[in-house]
Design an enzyme around this catalytic site. Structure first.
Site, short mmCIF file in Angstrom:
data_model
loop_
_atom_site.label_atom_id
_atom_site.label_comp_id
_atom_site.label_asym_id
_atom_site.label_seq_id
_atom_site.Cartn_x
_atom_site.Cartn_y
_atom_site.Cartn_z
CD GLN A 117 -36.94 14.36 23.43
OE1 GLN A 117 -37.53 14.25 24.07
NE2 GLN A 117 -37.75 15.34 21.62
CG ASP A 177 -36.48 35.66 6.42
OD1 ASP A 177 -37.25 36.17 5.60
OD2 ASP A 177 -35.84 35.84 7.06
CE LYS A 188 -31.37 22.11 12.19
NZ LYS A 188 -29.99 22.46 12.46
CG HIS A 246 -24.39 23.93 12.25
ND1 HIS A 246 -25.98 24.37 11.88
CD2 HIS A 246 -24.94 22.98 13.13
CE1 HIS A 246 -26.33 23.53 12.66
NE2 HIS A 246 -26.28 22.71 13.15
N GLY A 287 -23.68 13.73 15.77
CA GLY A 287 -22.53 15.11 15.78
C GLY A 287 -21.64 14.81 17.54
CG ASP A 337 -28.19 21.48 9.98
OD1 ASP A 337 -29.15 21.62 9.52
OD2 ASP A 337 -28.40 20.97 11.11
N1 5IU Z 1 -29.49 18.92 14.65
C1 5IU Z 1 -31.09 18.12 15.27
N2 5IU Z 1 -31.70 17.77 15.83
C2 5IU Z 1 -32.69 18.51 14.90
C3 5IU Z 1 -32.27 19.46 13.58
C4 5IU Z 1 -30.80 19.38 13.26
O1 5IU Z 1 -30.00 17.56 16.58
O2 5IU Z 1 -33.89 18.15 15.09
I1 5IU Z 1 -33.63 19.63 12.45
C5 5IU Z 1 -28.34 18.86 14.31
C6 5IU Z 1 -27.62 19.24 15.53
C7 5IU Z 1 -26.58 19.28 15.21
C8 5IU Z 1 -26.78 17.90 15.65
O3 5IU Z 1 -26.07 19.70 14.79
O4 5IU Z 1 -28.26 17.32 14.10
C9 5IU Z 1 -26.94 16.84 16.09
O5 5IU Z 1 -25.58 16.74 16.92
P1 5IU Z 1 -25.66 16.11 18.40
O6 5IU Z 1 -25.41 14.61 17.85
O7 5IU Z 1 -24.38 16.60 19.23
O8 5IU Z 1 -26.86 16.17 19.18
#
Ligand code: 5IU
Length: 452
Positions: free
Chosen positions: A405, A300, A297, A265, A424, A295
């Site tokens: 989740q 637009d 996202k 990000h 992450g 990422d």
């Molecule tokens: N991320 C999600 N869920 C989603 C989407 C993206 O967790 O539905 I679309 C991203 C957000 C974060 C990473 O950058 O994936 C997951 O991080 P954690 O494993 O720390 O939750």
């Protein structure tokens, strides 16, 4: 062929019975699925159905007719029109205002009411409905059902003293469909097993291997990520949600050997500097052979996304191999993503997300039709043509307190046939980042192998 048999085949054409693997409300997996509601949309069939149902009883024994909502309402109405037996309507919930009545229509105490139901399974819903009718001092002695699923409902009601008249049962349905080559012997034996109360063994759906997906893919970015997966025996993407360039580069150095891609990000870095951040990051990506997945996202209109993709301080188009994008702007909004693999956001992992099944279905159509899209982020299975990227993976916890989740890698490979897991905090918050990335790499790879 008897009239009844002919009639069943006509009904079957409307799609009222489907064979395959269906998860019922109870969580049980059923080899067939029945929904008689489409019958009401074909007036000729509904009319015929009412003839067949009325033949099951002697109409003079009853004063009223009542269908269990909602599927049997049109059936009871058709029978009422044909027989001139007066119809009453049972509400699903009592009106919150006014009379608070549960039964609508004209009736008087002691009248005998014929009940009509579409499908009888366990019989429980009828056992809940009947007392509500009896509460109005009406008598219930007989129940007409279109299809008896043969799962104990008929027996239960008969034990309580009701006469149950069914037009078809599942065994008859299977027999008729088999005679007409509409169902295989294997499906029939699965259904028989299911009706006997046994858990049904479905043939495990096979997933494609990375090698097979590589063979099928034409997009250079999907080829690249699959080649890396095969070479490194890894399906792990580490999400580097860190705030400084130093942390990002340290993290990339540690997880580099174990990952297929590093997810960034880039806009959360407090000290971003193209030369100081991106150039060394690209070196690490080359050194350890992983892709850079921004990422971002995007979400637009095409023109704005085009500007966001190539300009500003991040100049994403100059370094990212993969980018994530919503498809909410429609198909053309993705045209701007050239020389990059687009991963479409189809479903999100957070609680309360608006990406319900209807959204996902529409988003998937766009993803499948756009040549720039190589895969999707989703918490559900998607077609083999696209690579599936699944975030929300953590071996330690079920969620955070912000709506995230989590599932385990075992779960997502088994249930979603995921291609790549995105992790992450499971890695960057771990005490030993290198070890955590290796653990997730091994767990992900083993889960993949186990589901081949
Ligand atoms: N991320 C999600 N869920 C989603 C989407 C993206 O967790 O539905 I679309 C991203 C957000 C974060 C990473 O950058 O994936 C997951 O991080 P954690 O494993 O720390 O939750």
């Amino acid at each position: 062929m008897s009239n009844k048999e002919n009639f069943l085949l006509e009904c079957y054409q409307l799609g009222i019975i489907k064979f395959g693997k269906f998860t019922l409300k109870s969580g049980i997996e059923s080899p067939f699925y029945v929904d008689l509601r489409p019958l009401a949309s074909d007036p000729k069939i509904l009319k015929k159905l009412s003839f067949f149902l009325l033949e099951l009883i002697s109409i003079n024994d009853f004063d009223l007719i009542c269908g269990v909502p909602y599927a049997a309402l049109p059936m009871a109405t058709a029978m009422s029109l044909e027989s001139e037996l007066p119809l009453i309507i049972k509400r699903k919930e009592a009106k919150a205002y006014g009379t608070k009545k549960l039964i609508e229509g004209i009736f008087s105490k002691g009248q005998n009411c014929l009940i009509v139901e579409d499908v009888i399974t366990s019989g429980i819903s009828l056992l809940e409905t009947i007392p509500e009718i009896e509460k109005e001092d009406l008598k219930v002695t007989d129940i007409i059902v279109v299809l008896d699923r043969q799962q104990g409902g008929k027996k239960l009601l008969e034990e309580r003293g009701f006469r149950v008249h069914s037009l078809f049962n599942m065994t008859e349905v299977c027999e008729i469909l088999r005679k007409n080559n509409l169902i295989s012997d294997e499906e029939i034996s699965r259904i028989n097993d299911f009706l006997k109360g046994n858990q049904v063994q479905f043939a495990e759906e096979k997933r494609l291997t990375y090698e097979q997906k590589l063979e099928n893919s034409t997009n250079s970015f999907s080829k690249k990520i699959l080649e890396i997966a095969i070479e490194k025996k890894s399906n792990l993407i580490a999400s580097a949600d860190v705030l400084t360039t130093k942390e990002l580069l340290d993290f990339a150095e540690k997880v580099g050997p174990n990952i297929v891609a590093l997810k960034t990000h880039i806009d959360i870095l407090t000290d971003f500097d193209f030369d100081e951040t991106i150039l060394p990051l690209k070196d690490l990506a080359n050194k350890y052979n992983f892709l850079l997945m921004e990422d971002r996202k995007f979400g637009d209109i095409g023109n704005t996304q085009e500007l966001q993709f190539s300009n500003g301080i991040y100049k994403i188009s100059s370094w990212a191999d993969l980018v994530t994008s919503h498809v909410i702007g429609g198909e053309n909004s993705l045209d701007c993503f050239l020389n990059v693999g687009v991963i479409a956001i189809l479903g999100m992992s957070s609680k309360g997300t608006l990406t319900n099944s209807e959204y996902r279905e529409e988003a998937l159509k766009i993803a499948l039709s756009h040549p720039n899209v190589i895969g999707g982020v989703c918490q559900n299975k998607i077609p083999d043509e696209l690579l599936l990227f699944t975030p929300g993976v953590n071996m330690e916890t079920k969620g955070d307190n912000k709506g995230q989740q989590y599932n385990t890698s075992e779960f997502v490979f088994k249930n979603l046939k995921t291609d790549f897991i995105i992790v992450g905090r499971g890695i960057y918050k771990a005490e030993e980042i290198e070890k955590a990335s290796l653990d997730y790499k091994i767990a992900g790879w083993n889960s993949y192998i186990e589901n081949l």
